[in-house]
Motif scaffolding. Structure first.
Motif, PDB file in Angstrom:
ATOM      1  N   VAL A 170       0.840  -1.193   0.000  1.00 36.35           N
ATOM      2  CA  VAL A 170       0.000   0.000   0.000  1.00 36.35           C
ATOM      3  C   VAL A 170       0.877   1.245   0.000  1.00 36.35           C
ATOM      4  N   PHE A 171       0.557   2.194  -0.864  1.00 36.76           N
ATOM      5  CA  PHE A 171       1.292   3.456  -0.908  1.00 36.76           C
ATOM      6  C   PHE A 171       0.761   4.371   0.193  1.00 36.76           C
ATOM      7  N   VAL A 172       1.669   4.912   0.999  1.00 33.89           N
ATOM      8  CA  VAL A 172       1.306   5.820   2.079  1.00 33.89           C
ATOM      9  C   VAL A 172       1.912   7.186   1.762  1.00 33.89           C
ATOM     10  N   LEU A 173       1.049   8.182   1.542  1.00 36.89           N
ATOM     11  CA  LEU A 173       1.493   9.500   1.099  1.00 36.89           C
ATOM     12  C   LEU A 173       1.095  10.575   2.090  1.00 36.89           C
ATOM     13  N   ASN A 174       1.914  11.619   2.203  1.00 41.55           N
ATOM     14  CA  ASN A 174       1.605  12.740   3.077  1.00 41.55           C
ATOM     15  C   ASN A 174       0.465  13.573   2.501  1.00 41.55           C
ATOM     16  N   VAL A 175      -0.251  14.245   3.377  1.00 43.63           N
ATOM     17  CA  VAL A 175      -1.332  15.138   2.983  1.00 43.63           C
ATOM     18  C   VAL A 175      -0.981  16.541   3.471  1.00 43.63           C
ATOM     19  N   SER A 176      -1.047  17.525   2.591  1.00 46.23           N
ATOM     20  CA  SER A 176      -0.675  18.897   2.956  1.00 46.23           C
ATOM     21  C   SER A 176      -1.661  19.480   3.962  1.00 46.23           C
ATOM     22  N   ALA A 177      -1.213  20.498   4.666  1.00 49.25           N
ATOM     23  CA  ALA A 177      -2.090  21.184   5.620  1.00 49.25           C
ATOM     24  C   ALA A 177      -3.301  21.778   4.912  1.00 49.25           C
ATOM     25  N   SER A 178      -3.086  22.288   3.708  1.00 46.22           N
ATOM     26  CA  SER A 178      -4.179  22.864   2.933  1.00 46.22           C
ATOM     27  C   SER A 178      -5.267  21.829   2.659  1.00 46.22           C
ATOM     28  N   GLU A 179      -4.849  20.626   2.263  1.00 45.17           N
ATOM     29  CA  GLU A 179      -5.838  19.589   1.956  1.00 45.17           C
ATOM     30  C   GLU A 179      -6.515  19.071   3.220  1.00 45.17           C
ATOM     31  N   VAL A 180      -5.774  18.991   4.315  1.00 49.12           N
ATOM     32  CA  VAL A 180      -6.381  18.579   5.586  1.00 49.12           C
ATOM     33  C   VAL A 180      -7.541  19.504   5.933  1.00 49.12           C
ATOM     34  N   CYS A 181      -7.306  20.812   5.816  1.00 46.59           N
ATOM     35  CA  CYS A 181      -8.352  21.788   6.133  1.00 46.59           C
ATOM     36  C   CYS A 181      -9.536  21.664   5.184  1.00 46.59           C
ATOM     37  N   GLN A 182      -9.275  21.388   3.927  1.00 46.26           N
ATOM     38  CA  GLN A 182     -10.358  21.200   2.964  1.00 46.26           C
ATOM     39  C   GLN A 182     -11.200  19.978   3.331  1.00 46.26           C
ATOM     40  N   LEU A 183     -10.520  18.896   3.719  1.00 41.58           N
ATOM     41  CA  LEU A 183     -11.225  17.642   3.978  1.00 41.58           C
ATOM     42  C   LEU A 183     -12.037  17.667   5.259  1.00 41.58           C
ATOM     43  N   ILE A 184     -11.485  18.273   6.318  1.00 42.03           N
ATOM     44  CA  ILE A 184     -12.226  18.257   7.581  1.00 42.03           C
ATOM     45  C   ILE A 184     -13.424  19.200   7.560  1.00 42.03           C
ATOM     46  N   THR A 185     -13.481  20.078   6.552  1.00 42.65           N
ATOM     47  CA  THR A 185     -14.640  20.967   6.426  1.00 42.65           C
ATOM     48  C   THR A 185     -15.553  20.550   5.277  1.00 42.65           C
ATOM     49  N   SER A 186     -15.285  19.390   4.694  1.00 39.26           N
ATOM     50  CA  SER A 186     -16.085  18.918   3.563  1.00 39.26           C
ATOM     51  C   SER A 186     -17.269  18.096   4.055  1.00 39.26           C
ATOM     52  N   GLU A 187     -18.411  18.324   3.446  1.00 35.97           N
ATOM     53  CA  GLU A 187     -19.601  17.537   3.775  1.00 35.97           C
ATOM     54  C   GLU A 187     -19.714  16.306   2.876  1.00 35.97           C
ATOM     55  N   LYS A 188     -18.878  16.248   1.834  1.00 36.77           N
ATOM     56  CA  LYS A 188     -18.957  15.170   0.853  1.00 36.77           C
ATOM     57  C   LYS A 188     -17.638  14.397   0.836  1.00 36.77           C
ATOM     58  N   LYS A 189     -17.595  13.240   1.459  1.00 38.94           N
ATOM     59  CA  LYS A 189     -16.351  12.497   1.596  1.00 38.94           C
ATOM     60  C   LYS A 189     -15.824  11.947   0.275  1.00 38.94           C
ATOM     61  N   GLU A 190     -16.684  11.847  -0.736  1.00 41.31           N
ATOM     62  CA  GLU A 190     -16.227  11.364  -2.046  1.00 41.31           C
ATOM     63  C   GLU A 190     -15.891  12.526  -2.977  1.00 41.31           C
ATOM     64  N   GLY A 191     -16.062  13.760  -2.511  1.00 38.01           N
ATOM     65  CA  GLY A 191     -15.730  14.910  -3.337  1.00 38.01           C
ATOM     66  C   GLY A 191     -16.630  15.022  -4.556  1.00 38.01           C
ATOM     67  N   ILE A 192     -16.139  15.712  -5.581  1.00 43.74           N
ATOM     68  CA  ILE A 192     -16.917  15.971  -6.789  1.00 43.74           C
ATOM     69  C   ILE A 192     -17.194  14.698  -7.578  1.00 43.74           C
ATOM     70  N   ASP A 193     -16.412  13.635  -7.320  1.00 42.21           N
ATOM     71  CA  ASP A 193     -16.572  12.380  -8.065  1.00 42.21           C
ATOM     72  C   ASP A 193     -17.962  11.788  -7.898  1.00 42.21           C
ATOM     73  N   ARG A 194     -18.590  12.017  -6.748  1.00 42.03           N
ATOM     74  CA  ARG A 194     -19.911  11.443  -6.518  1.00 42.03           C
ATOM     75  C   ARG A 194     -20.929  11.974  -7.524  1.00 42.03           C
ATOM     76  N   VAL A 195     -20.710  13.181  -8.059  1.00 44.72           N
ATOM     77  CA  VAL A 195     -21.645  13.774  -9.005  1.00 44.72           C
ATOM     78  C   VAL A 195     -21.676  12.965 -10.298  1.00 44.72           C
ATOM     79  N   PHE A 196     -20.540  12.352 -10.653  1.00 41.98           N
ATOM     80  CA  PHE A 196     -20.422  11.674 -11.941  1.00 41.98           C
ATOM     81  C   PHE A 196     -20.690  10.163 -11.853  1.00 41.98           C
TER      82      PHE A 196
END
Length: 293
Positions: free
Chosen positions: A266-292
């Motif tokens: 399994v590849f284990v990659l770091n997540v930037s602080a910017s993305e952490v903040c985006q994710l913890i404030t997101s209501e959609k855990k699958e992001g925009i992909d769920r729309v498609f």
């Protein structure tokens, strides 16, 4: 320097801040992060004393900031809606700044404006969006206020001038340490500047921590879902993407057996602080992909 206890701000029927508690005790460069409409600008205006709280308590430099001359002379709020008297040239505006702010740096202001090719004889309202943002930021830095609040200061600037003025902010902070709070959507550009992040979501403090803690808060796992699933079954999933045969998930790094995951390919990659903040404030855990789907 700043203390808030159960701070609340309501505009008519809309509650913008519902329960904000925080304490900042020393000079530093902070990022104020949150999605549009979460109350970042409102919080900055409350700190600057431009608004009165609906409920709760706020202290700035030991005082209630609303209508406080002590707070006003030691605090500056730079925002997009900042205006100056229309008959004044930029030189006139700088001259007036020197009469109000005790630590005013006229020479610094003139040198920074010359560097940005903004003439002192120009009028504020006639500047382009980028020039106006640059002038406002220069004005804020020249005050050398103990508390400097910058609300989206880089909006309208091109990438080159943003890079220059990130350096200007850092150099000014090193020369004259003070509390600088920057509200911006350009967090990924600012990570080299900031020491701490304050993340507001739904009117409350979602996260308030040093940058290095947030940079190690989460990891991205990529690989076979069957291999990953046993390791994350008790963890909160911040983001998931499943498009067979590709599987990706972002989870908190604490209590995760990284070595065992890597041993299974399994590849284990770091997540930037910017993305952490985006994710913890997101209501959609699958992001925009769920729309498609």
């Amino acid at each position: 320097m700043i203390r808030c206890e159960q701070l609340k701000k309501k505009f008519r029927r809309s509650t913008v801040l519902s329960n904000v508690s925080l304490q900042i005790t020393e000079p530093k460069i902070m990022a104020l992060i949150g999605r549009n409409g979460t109350g970042k600008s409102t919080l900055l205006r409350l700190i600057a004393g431009h608004l009165k709280p609906t409920a709760g308590k706020i202290e700035v430099l030991g005082e209630n900031p609303f209508n406080s001359l002590q707070v006003a002379s030691n605090t500056v709020l730079i925002e997009e809606s900042l205006t100056f008297p229309s008959p004044f040239t930029l030189a006139d505006i700088l001259k007036q700044g020197a009469t109000f702010y005790p630590n005013w740096q006229q020479d610094l202001a003139e040198k920074l404006l010359a560097y940005a090719n903004i003439p002192l004889h120009a009028y504020h309202e006639q500047l382009s969006t980028g020039q106006r943002a640059t002038f406002n930021l220069v004005y804020g830095l020249a005050t050398r206020s103990k508390i400097t609040l910058l609300d989206e200061p880089m909006n309208g600037m091109d990438e080159a001038i943003r890079t220059d003025f990130y350096r200007a902010i850092l150099k000014e902070y090193i020369t004259y340490p003070r509390l600088i709070i920057i509200s911006s959507h350009y967090l990924s550009e600012m990570e080299h500047l900031i020491e701490e992040i304050l993340c507001i979501h739904r009117g409350v403090v979602e996260l308030h921590a040093p940058l290095d803690e947030i940079q190690t808060f989460a990891v991205r796992l990529r690989g076979d879902q069957a291999q990953i699933a046993p390791f994350i079954e008790h963890l909160e999933v911040l983001h998931a993407y499943d498009e067979a045969p590709f599987y990706e998930v972002v989870v908190p790094a604490a209590q995760l057996n990284v070595e065992a995951l890597q041993a299974k390919g399994v590849f284990v990659l770091n997540v930037s602080a910017s993305e952490v903040c985006q994710l913890i404030t997101s209501e959609k855990k699958e992001g925009i992909d769920r729309v498609f789907k």
